[in-house]
Design an enzyme around this catalytic site. Structure first.
Site, PDB file in Angstrom:
ATOM      1  N   HIS A   9     -35.757   6.743  31.380  1.00 38.64           N
ATOM      2  CA  HIS A   9     -36.414   5.736  30.543  1.00 38.64           C
ATOM      3  C   HIS A   9     -36.851   4.566  31.423  1.00 38.64           C
ATOM      4  O   HIS A   9     -36.149   4.200  32.378  1.00 38.64           O
ATOM      5  CB  HIS A   9     -35.457   5.260  29.443  1.00 38.64           C
ATOM      6  N   GLU A  43     -44.264   7.432  27.827  1.00 37.14           N
ATOM      7  CA  GLU A  43     -43.923   6.125  27.266  1.00 37.14           C
ATOM      8  C   GLU A  43     -44.482   5.010  28.136  1.00 37.14           C
ATOM      9  O   GLU A  43     -43.797   4.551  29.064  1.00 37.14           O
ATOM     10  CB  GLU A  43     -42.399   5.967  27.193  1.00 37.14           C
TER      11      GLU A  43
END
Ligand code: PGA
Length: 224
Positions: free
Chosen positions: A95, A144
Site C-alpha cells: 500500500h 491506487e
C-alpha cells in the site's frame, strides 16, 4: 471469476467498534453470488473478526494490511505470514502508505510477497501504475493512485481504464482492482470498465451499511 470487494480499515476501529461492524453484517444478508467480501482490519481486530466469523458462520474473507518480510523468529513487533494465516486468507502488500511512511521498497515488498505466498495467503498487491513490479504469484493487483486515496477525488475513469489495460497486458492472470475514494456515489463509472475485477476501499468501508451498499452495487454489475 468472482469480483473482490476489499475493505482496508487502516488504523481504525477499537475492539467494540469491530464487534459492532460484524454484528451489523450478521443482521443483514451478506451472501453475494458474484462478489467476495474481504475485510482487512488491524491486527487486534482481526482476531476478533475471525472469532465472530466462525461463530456466526459469515461468508466473507479476512485479510491483513501488512505482513513481515521475515519468517517467525526474533523480529520484535512484526507479524509473520504464518501467524497471520491463522486468522486471514488475504494480505494487502505494498500500500502506498506503507511505501511512503514505512520505507517499504520493492526489495522488501518482494520478501513480503514471498513470505505470504509460502504461508498460503492470497496477496492483494497495491501499485501506483504499471511501472511498479508485479511479483509472481500475487492474487490481485490494486491500482491506487496516491492523488485519489482519501481525498474524495477518485481518479478519472478513462485514466483508470488505460492503466488497467496496461496492467492486463503485463499480467493477464491476476485480478485487477481500483482503489481511491470509492464510495456508493463515485463507484458507478468504474463498474463497467473492461478488466476491472473489484475494488479496494478505505474510508467507505468503515460503516457496515455503506460497505454493504458497495457490495450490492458490485454484485449486480457485470464486472469483467
Ligand atoms: P480510500 O482509501 O477509499 O479512503 O480513498 C483507499 C485505500 O487507501 O486503500
Amino acid at each position: 471469476m468472482k469480483k473482490l470487494l476489499a475493505a482496508n480499515w487502516k488504523s481504525h476501529k477499537t475492539a467494540d467498534q469491530t464487534q459492532a461492524f460484524f454484528n451489523k453484517l450478521t443482521e443483514e444478508n451478506i451472501s453475494f453470488s458474484q462478489t467476495e467480501l474481504v475485510i482487512c482490519p488491524s491486527y487486534p481486530s482481526l482476531s476478533i473478526a475471525a472469532r465472530i466469523r466462525a461463530e456466526k458462520q459469515l461468508s466473507l474473507s479476512l485479510g491483513g494490511q501488512n505482513v513481515s518480510a521475515f519468517p517467525e523468529g526474533a523480529y520484535t513487533g512484526e507479524v509473520a505470514a504464518t501467524q497471520l494465516a491463522e486468522f486471514a486468507e488475504y494480505v494487502i502488500i505494498g500500500h502506498s502508505e506503507r511505501r511512503r511512511y514505512f520505507g517499504e521498497t520493492d526489495e522488501i515488498l518482494a520478501e513480503k510477497v514471498k513470505q505470504a505466498i509460502e504461508a498460503n495467503l492470497k496477496v492483494i498487491l497495491c501499485v501506483q501504475d504499471e511501472q511498479d513490479p508485479i511479483f509472481n504469484g500475487v492474487d490481485a493487483v490494486a491500482f491506487e493512485p496516491v492523488s485519489a486515496i482519501g481525498t474524495g477525488n477518485p481518479d478519472d475513469p478513462d485514466h483508470v481504464a488505460q492503466v488497467l489495460q496496461r496492467l492486463y497486458e503485463k499480467n493477464s492472470a491476476v485480478r485487477l482492482l481500483y482503489g481511491g475514494s470509492v464510495t456508493p456515489d463515485t463507484i458507478s463509472p468504474y463498474l463497467d470498465l473492461v478488466h476491472l475485477n473489484g475494488f479496494l476501499v478505505g474510508g467507505a468501508s468503515l460503516e457496515a451499511d455503506t460497505f454493504l451498499s458497495l457490495a450490492q452495487l458490485c454484485d449486480t454489475q457485470n464486472l469483467s
